[in-house]
Design a protein around this motif. Structure first.
Motif, PDB file in Angstrom:
ATOM      1  N   ASN A 410      -1.840   1.233  -7.022  1.00 21.47           N
ATOM      2  CA  ASN A 410      -0.576   1.294  -6.289  1.00 21.47           C
ATOM      3  C   ASN A 410      -0.505   2.539  -5.417  1.00 21.47           C
ATOM      4  N   ALA A 411      -0.901   3.700  -5.967  1.00 20.17           N
ATOM      5  CA  ALA A 411      -0.871   4.933  -5.182  1.00 20.17           C
ATOM      6  C   ALA A 411      -1.860   4.867  -4.027  1.00 20.17           C
ATOM      7  N   CYS A 412      -3.024   4.262  -4.261  1.00 24.23           N
ATOM      8  CA  CYS A 412      -4.019   4.131  -3.192  1.00 24.23           C
ATOM      9  C   CYS A 412      -3.503   3.218  -2.085  1.00 24.23           C
ATOM     10  N   ALA A 413      -2.875   2.099  -2.452  1.00 22.17           N
ATOM     11  CA  ALA A 413      -2.343   1.178  -1.444  1.00 22.17           C
ATOM     12  C   ALA A 413      -1.232   1.831  -0.634  1.00 22.17           C
ATOM     13  N   ALA A 414      -0.372   2.610  -1.304  1.00 21.28           N
ATOM     14  CA  ALA A 414       0.703   3.300  -0.581  1.00 21.28           C
ATOM     15  C   ALA A 414       0.138   4.333   0.381  1.00 21.28           C
ATOM     16  N   ALA A 415      -0.886   5.096  -0.053  1.00 24.47           N
ATOM     17  CA  ALA A 415      -1.495   6.096   0.827  1.00 24.47           C
ATOM     18  C   ALA A 415      -2.187   5.450   2.013  1.00 24.47           C
ATOM     19  N   LEU A 416      -2.892   4.344   1.780  1.00 21.34           N
ATOM     20  CA  LEU A 416      -3.566   3.645   2.869  1.00 21.34           C
ATOM     21  C   LEU A 416      -2.555   3.114   3.889  1.00 21.34           C
ATOM     22  N   ALA A 417      -1.446   2.546   3.402  1.00 17.10           N
ATOM     23  CA  ALA A 417      -0.439   2.014   4.320  1.00 17.10           C
ATOM     24  C   ALA A 417       0.191   3.115   5.155  1.00 17.10           C
TER      25      ALA A 417
END
Length: 505
Positions: A410-417
């Motif tokens: 979840n944290a990785c997806a938020a950072a990528l977005a």
């Protein structure tokens, strides 16, 4: 986007941007406030509430005399108002203003946190207009300067340019911000022709001045046979033989080998420590970065310097350093305690158990970083995610980034977005790649450079106070205990199996 423009007798201008679809007042306010961060002459007040802030339309009488005059030709204005801007252009506008929108959200969150702390008694109320903006940046933003300190606009310009040069700016950065967040500096030149003629010349003078001030004084030459002595506690100890200072190439090779060990072993070990592990992973990266910059394996970097590089408090760094030394398995070793003006001294080395692993792994491209200024706003997880893309052997997928960086899905997806919104990375199918966006310019648009400069200024004031406190105890008198320590053996006896050689004085 197509717009209609009119002119006011007072010198202002109105820009009307008609849209095909309705927009909520809160969304319109966010866009206009983001535009105000980029164009400082823009007045966002008409869009900051839903009850007031009405403006005069073309043809309206002005209170100072005259009328609001339409600049756009009438037929063209009628066509623009009839065929309005589609939703696609509004999406592109949001993408272009993504750094300013993120900066405005961060400012509002900080203001809300400050107000909540003041209400609970945690912080004293600040007077209106106070902030962390430096005086010279205020001059560059507004064009107003203290006449008691600067006699002319020329002196004010040079003070601002010296400040930017000392901060590591380039002439291209200054020219870009003249039409951005620092229009006051352009106003100090008076005209565009004068600015184009004087700016390169004055920037060269500013760089010369800052390089002269920042360069250390040359050491006095010694006569042949004359011995030198340490004049303060920060001087390097002179070697008397044996192993000397490591070569530059040797230090670079050691850093590359330690990076292999970091990515292969140490990162996975520190991931188990949760949130503290994120800070420890970035701290070891910062130490390796300083090791490469200073070209030595012995570091005496203070906690405040590391805190400014990582965007954290120096008390946090002082707490993390012993933990990192214990968890590094011999990579980081403390060899001297801090004393007076000198910091703790650490030795960074490659332990024997990791030498074979370091030779078998391939060195990675690029340089290792701790926290670049832009990630002071985006956070530690975004820094590790960006590093996984930037320094990967190939363009990774989201699953590979999660595995390599050790960040949750979840944290990785938020950072990528968030980074994709800011234009830092882009997606090609299932793979991610970094773009050619300038991270320093992006940090300036996000407003974190001001926080970084405020952090540096606070460190300088605290160091000055500490040095002044130490100077109170320097009376210039040298006692006998300063020369001789009764608990320390200052002589050496040879072993029994070796003949003793004595010299007569």
């Amino acid at each position: 986007m197509r717009f209609v423009e009119d002119f006011s007798p007072s010198g202002g201008r109105h820009l009307y941007v008609p849209l095909q679809d309705r927009m909520e007042a809160a969304e319109a306010r966010a866009l206009v406030e983001a535009l105000a961060l980029m164009a400082t002459s823009l007045d966002p007040s008409p869009h900051q509430n839903i009850t007031d802030g009405c403006i005069r339309v073309p043809g309206s009488a002005h209170k100072s005399g005259g009328h609001q005059t339409l600049i756009t030709p009438l037929s063209q204005a009628y066509d623009i108002l009839r065929r309005r801007n589609p939703t696609r252009t509004l999406v592109e506008l949001r993408a272009a203003l993504a750094p300013e929108l993120a900066r405005k959200r961060a400012l509002k969150a900080r203001e809300a946190k400050t107000v909540a702390a003041q209400r609970t008694g945690g912080l004293p109320a600040l007077p209106w207009g106070t902030g962390s903006e430096s005086p010279l940046r205020r001059v560059a933003r507004t064009g107003l300067y203290d006449t008691a300190r600067y006699q002319s606009p020329s002196e004010a310009r040079m003070a601002v340019l010296n400040h930017f040069s000392a901060c590591g700016w380039s002439l291209q950065h200054v020219e870009n911000e003249l039409a951005g967040q620092f229009p006051g500096l352009a106003a100090l030149y008076g005209s565009a022709e004068r600015q184009a003629r004087l700016l390169p010349y004055e920037w060269a003078k500013a760089q010369t001045f800052t390089s002269t001030v920042s360069s250390p004084p040359k050491a006095a030459s010694r006569k042949h046979g004359e011995k030198s002595a340490l004049i303060n506690n920060t001087s390097q100890t002179l070697t008397t033989g044996g192993a000397g200072k490591s070569s530059v190439a040797g230090v670079y090779q050691l850093v590359n080998d330690l990076e292999n060990v970091l990515y292969g072993v140490l990162d996975h070990r520190l991931q188990k420590r949760g949130r503290e592990g994120l800070s420890l992973r970035l701290l070891i990266r910062g130490l390796l970065g300083y090791m490469r910059a200073k070209e030595t394996d012995i570091l005496d970097v203070g906690c405040r310097t590391l805190a400014a590089a990582m965007g954290k408090h120096h008390v946090t760094i002082a707490r993390l350093l012993p933990i990192l030394a214990a968890a590094s398995d011999g990579i980081l070793t403390k060899i001297a305690d801090a004393r007076q003006k000198s910091a703790d001294v650490y030795l960074i080395q490659l332990p024997e158990q990791y030498q074979q692993l370091a030779r078998e792994l391939t060195w990675r491209k690029g340089k290792i970083h701790a926290i670049r200024p832009v990630f002071r706003a985006l956070g530690d997880p975004a820094a590790l995610v960006y590093e996984a893309i930037e320094r990967g052997q190939h363009s990774p997928t989201t699953a590979e980034i999660v595995r390599v960086s050790g960040i949750s899905r979840n944290a990785c997806a938020a950072a990528l977005a968030e980074m994709e919104t800011l234009g830092m990375i882009q997606r090609h199918g299932r793979h991610w790649k970094v773009t050619a966006v300038n991270l320093s310019n992006l940090a300036a648009r996000l407003g974190v450079l001001d926080d970084y400069q405020a952090h540096i200024g606070r460190n300088r004031r605290e160091r000055a106070a500490w040095h002044a406190y130490l100077d109170r105890f320097r009376d210039g008198h040298m006692n006998e205990k300063d020369l001789y320590d009764a608990e320390r053996d200052e002589y050496w006896l040879p072993p029994d199996d070796e003949p003793a050689i004595w010299f007569a004085a």
